[in-house]
Write a protein that holds these residues in place. Structure first.
Motif, mmCIF file in Angstrom:
data_model
loop_
_atom_site.group_PDB
_atom_site.id
_atom_site.type_symbol
_atom_site.label_atom_id
_atom_site.label_comp_id
_atom_site.label_asym_id
_atom_site.label_seq_id
_atom_site.Cartn_x
_atom_site.Cartn_y
_atom_site.Cartn_z
ATOM 1 N N ALA A 1 105.709 67.439 48.715
ATOM 2 C CA ALA A 1 105.212 68.387 47.617
ATOM 3 C C ALA A 1 104.796 69.337 48.855
ATOM 4 N N ILE A 2 104.763 70.743 47.429
ATOM 5 C CA ILE A 2 104.328 71.572 47.250
ATOM 6 C C ILE A 2 103.587 72.488 46.718
ATOM 7 N N PHE A 3 102.499 72.191 47.828
ATOM 8 C CA PHE A 3 100.918 73.101 47.874
ATOM 9 C C PHE A 3 100.781 74.740 47.291
ATOM 10 N N GLU A 4 100.187 74.750 46.329
ATOM 11 C CA GLU A 4 99.777 76.595 46.589
ATOM 12 C C GLU A 4 98.842 76.517 46.247
ATOM 13 N N LYS B 1 102.521 77.821 55.371
ATOM 14 C CA LYS B 1 103.514 79.002 55.805
ATOM 15 C C LYS B 1 102.307 79.628 54.522
ATOM 16 N N GLY B 2 101.911 80.721 55.036
ATOM 17 C CA GLY B 2 100.952 81.649 53.987
ATOM 18 C C GLY B 2 99.958 80.675 53.375
ATOM 19 N N ASN B 3 100.349 80.386 51.815
ATOM 20 C CA ASN B 3 99.685 80.098 51.093
ATOM 21 C C ASN B 3 99.866 78.379 50.339
ATOM 22 N N LYS B 4 100.735 78.454 51.056
ATOM 23 C CA LYS B 4 101.532 76.900 50.691
ATOM 24 C C LYS B 4 101.103 75.869 51.763
ATOM 25 N N VAL B 5 101.578 74.735 51.337
ATOM 26 C CA VAL B 5 101.617 73.883 52.267
ATOM 27 C C VAL B 5 102.470 72.419 51.313
ATOM 28 N N VAL B 6 103.399 72.610 52.269
ATOM 29 C CA VAL B 6 103.608 71.360 51.773
ATOM 30 C C VAL B 6 104.099 69.973 53.047
ATOM 31 N N THR B 7 104.707 69.075 52.064
ATOM 32 C CA THR B 7 103.794 67.838 52.312
ATOM 33 C C THR B 7 104.896 66.536 52.291
ATOM 34 N N GLY C 1 90.886 78.030 48.193
ATOM 35 C CA GLY C 1 90.456 76.643 49.071
ATOM 36 C C GLY C 1 90.886 75.707 47.846
ATOM 37 N N LYS C 2 90.817 75.805 46.499
ATOM 38 C CA LYS C 2 91.807 75.463 45.671
ATOM 39 C C LYS C 2 93.063 75.093 45.491
ATOM 40 N N ILE C 3 93.808 74.046 44.959
ATOM 41 C CA ILE C 3 95.248 74.010 44.473
ATOM 42 C C ILE C 3 94.951 74.291 43.449
ATOM 43 N N ILE C 4 95.756 75.927 43.101
ATOM 44 C CA ILE C 4 97.051 76.584 41.526
ATOM 45 C C ILE C 4 97.686 75.516 41.490
#
Length: 71
Positions: A55-58, A29-35, A62-65
């Motif tokens: 995990a919730i990645f922002e 969703k947007g710039n977040k990836v949940v796995t 193109g990089k995980i911040i």
């Protein structure tokens, strides 16, 4: 932070013979990836481990911040 992540990965590499990650769910969703994923590992003493992770990645440029995990 990044330095903490690198230190964490180095510690894991010292204690593990192998690791395999299986992703069960990925939601973007947007710039977040949940796995929701499972990490299966074999430690150097041949003990097997299994970790369930959410995990919730922002992502930015193109990089995980940032990453927030529950294991």
């Amino acid at each position: 932070n990044y330095d903490g992540f690198v230190a964490h990965m180095a510690a894991l590499k010292k204690s593990l013979k192998s690791v395999k990650v299986v992703f069960h769910d990925i939601v973007i969703k947007g710039n977040k990836v949940v796995t929701r994923h499972t990490a299966y590992g074999v430690k150097k003493d041949n003990k097997e481990i299994e970790l369930q992770v959410i995990a919730i990645f922002e992502i930015q440029d193109g990089k995980i911040i940032s990453c927030h995990e529950l294991t």
